[in-house]
Design an enzyme around this catalytic site. Structure first.
Site, PDB file in Angstrom:
ATOM      1  N   ASP A 146     -70.304 -14.152  53.180  1.00  0.00           N
ATOM      2  CA  ASP A 146     -70.037 -12.938  52.401  1.00  0.00           C
ATOM      3  C   ASP A 146     -69.487 -13.303  51.035  1.00  0.00           C
ATOM      4  O   ASP A 146     -68.407 -13.876  50.924  1.00  0.00           O
ATOM      5  CB  ASP A 146     -69.014 -12.058  53.133  1.00  0.00           C
ATOM      6  CG  ASP A 146     -68.786 -10.750  52.388  1.00  0.00           C
ATOM      7  OD1 ASP A 146     -69.643  -9.862  52.514  1.00  0.00           O
ATOM      8  OD2 ASP A 146     -67.782 -10.631  51.653  1.00  0.00           O
TER       9      ASP A 146
ATOM     10  N   TYR B  12     -66.736 -12.017  42.880  1.00  0.00           N
ATOM     11  CA  TYR B  12     -65.909 -13.126  43.381  1.00  0.00           C
ATOM     12  C   TYR B  12     -66.067 -14.371  42.496  1.00  0.00           C
ATOM     13  O   TYR B  12     -65.340 -15.350  42.652  1.00  0.00           O
ATOM     14  CB  TYR B  12     -66.260 -13.501  44.829  1.00  0.00           C
ATOM     15  CG  TYR B  12     -66.033 -12.407  45.850  1.00  0.00           C
ATOM     16  CD1 TYR B  12     -65.404 -11.221  45.518  1.00  0.00           C
ATOM     17  CD2 TYR B  12     -66.452 -12.582  47.169  1.00  0.00           C
ATOM     18  CE1 TYR B  12     -65.214 -10.220  46.456  1.00  0.00           C
ATOM     19  CE2 TYR B  12     -66.253 -11.592  48.114  1.00  0.00           C
ATOM     20  CZ  TYR B  12     -65.643 -10.409  47.758  1.00  0.00           C
ATOM     21  OH  TYR B  12     -65.449  -9.425  48.694  1.00  0.00           O
TER      22      TYR B  12
ATOM     23  N   LYS C 137     -72.870  -8.598  46.618  1.00  0.00           N
ATOM     24  CA  LYS C 137     -72.539  -7.188  46.345  1.00  0.00           C
ATOM     25  C   LYS C 137     -72.637  -6.881  44.859  1.00  0.00           C
ATOM     26  O   LYS C 137     -72.316  -7.725  44.018  1.00  0.00           O
ATOM     27  CB  LYS C 137     -71.113  -6.858  46.812  1.00  0.00           C
ATOM     28  CG  LYS C 137     -70.760  -7.382  48.192  1.00  0.00           C
ATOM     29  CD  LYS C 137     -69.432  -6.851  48.690  1.00  0.00           C
ATOM     30  CE  LYS C 137     -68.955  -7.629  49.907  1.00  0.00           C
ATOM     31  NZ  LYS C 137     -68.278  -8.895  49.602  1.00  0.00           N
TER      32      LYS C 137
ATOM     33  N   HIS D 125     -70.736  -2.630  46.236  1.00  0.00           N
ATOM     34  CA  HIS D 125     -69.377  -3.090  46.554  1.00  0.00           C
ATOM     35  C   HIS D 125     -68.399  -1.918  46.773  1.00  0.00           C
ATOM     36  O   HIS D 125     -67.629  -1.915  47.730  1.00  0.00           O
ATOM     37  CB  HIS D 125     -68.883  -4.002  45.429  1.00  0.00           C
ATOM     38  CG  HIS D 125     -67.818  -4.968  45.828  1.00  0.00           C
ATOM     39  ND1 HIS D 125     -67.722  -6.240  45.317  1.00  0.00           N
ATOM     40  CD2 HIS D 125     -66.797  -4.858  46.692  1.00  0.00           C
ATOM     41  CE1 HIS D 125     -66.680  -6.855  45.850  1.00  0.00           C
ATOM     42  NE2 HIS D 125     -66.103  -6.037  46.694  1.00  0.00           N
TER      43      HIS D 125
END
Ligand SMILES: NC(=O)C1=CN([C@@H]2O[C@H](COP(=O)(O)OP(=O)(O)OC[C@H]3O[C@@H](n4cnc5c(N)ncnc54)[C@H](OP(=O)(O)O)[C@@H]3O)[C@@H](O)[C@H]2O)C=CC1
Ligand SMILES: O=C(O)C(=O)[C@@H](O)[C@H](O)C(=O)CO
Length: 277
Positions: free
Chosen positions: A46, A51, A76, A109
């Site tokens: 994930d 990120y 996402k 997201h």
């Protein structure tokens, strides 16, 4: 190495029952942590554009020695890329970062209802899936109202809704809605970010009775709820510990006892108001 069970999603693709969260896994150590996790048996990863570690996740897959086709990669789309064309561009950016032509599971997201572009975003996700660039499409942090709207306006239910879910916030009502619509629940921060959760006396007692760690009891609780936990760990031994949850079973009473720790959402990430760009 224990075989990880899988679920069949509402689009007929398959997803492992547990995965690795990667928030914060960055740089060479991040790549190594991802590769080690794959070596230990993780087949669901994930990440997210936000990120800033999609490159590390892609590199981790390539250095793991495991065939890419065996791994379900999730990414996402961030709030700043909501909108039809923006979504297509965001996919291209994530695909380049990952070094992968196809993303297995692609999620919105956050819904950002104040921006009100999540329906157009969802339509672009459907197009990406129909073109074969994405295998499964889903959402994250969507409430029943957001889910009803995208299903009502497109006729396509997400394969997955990834939401905050841990014993302090079991999300029973939302999970029941998911079940009615064949949406698979995924649990983010499944260990409650390792706060005081694993020191809860009733959890410690249940774990002791099964000769497992409190962390393993929590992850088993997620599995028995039918929700896919994606615990993050940078450490190989803890990654293995988190995957070693298929050799014991909690009773219904134990599941209910762990759920009784409920106290509500922990970090103020209310999907109705949270803005993540
Ligand atoms: N869609 C969304 O909006 C969100 C998605 N996420 C996703 O969910 C993933 C998991 O959530 P996250 O917030 O990272 O929190 P988690 O609940 O997974 O907890 C992670 C923390 O627990 C520690 N930990 C993990 N395993 C063990 C263990 N066996 N024993 C002791 N400590 C342990 C980790 O430390 P260490 O690394 O040192 O082991 C880390 O500090 C994220 O990485 C991300 O992929 C998260 C938040 C929001
Ligand atoms: O997905 C995560 O890990 C998050 O932390 C999200 O809440 C998101 O990236 C964010 O809002 C960061 O502030």
């Amino acid at each position: 190495m224990a075989e990880i069970p899988t679920y069949t999603l509402n689009d007929s693709t398959s997803i492992p029952a547990i995965g690795l969260g990667t928030y914060g896994l960055r740089g060479a150590a991040g790549t190594e942590a991802v590769a080690l996790a794959i070596g230990s048996g993780y087949r669901l990863l994930d990440t997210a554009l936000n990120y800033e570690n999609e490159r590390e996740v892609g590199d981790g897959i390539r250095t793991s020695g495991i065939d890419r086709s065996e791994i379900v990669v999730t990414s996402k789309i961030p709030g700043r890329h909501h909108g039809y064309d923006e979504t297509l561009g965001s996919f291209a950016e994530s695909s380049t970062n990952l070094g992968l032509d196809v993303i297995d599971l692609y999620l919105i997201h956050w819904p950002l209802p104040g921006v009100d572009k999540y329906v157009d975003t969802w339509k672009a996700m459907i197009a990406l899936r129909d073109e074969g660039k994405v295998r499964s499409i889903g959402v994250s942090n969507f409430t029943e109202e957001h889910l009803e709207r995208i299903i009502g306006e497109t006729g396509v239910a997400p394969a997955v809704n990834q939401v905050e879910l841990h014993p302090y916030f079991p999300q029973a009502t939302l999970r029941a809605f998911h079940e009615r619509h064949a949406i698979r629940t995924e649990s983010w921060s499944p260990l409650a970010k390792r706060t005081e959760l694993t020191r809860e006396p009733l959890l410690v007692a249940i774990a002791d009775s099964h000769s497992v760690t409190p962390t393993q009891a929590v992850l088993r609780w997620h599995l028995q709820l039918g929700s896919i936990p994606i615990p993050k760990s940078a450490d190989a031994a803890r990654q293995r510990e988190n995957l070693d949850v298929f050799g014991f079973e909690l009773s219904d009473d134990e599941v209910a006892t762990i759920s009784s720790l409920e106290r509500g959402r922990l970090w103020g990430g209310d999907p109705v108001t949270h803005e993540e760009f």
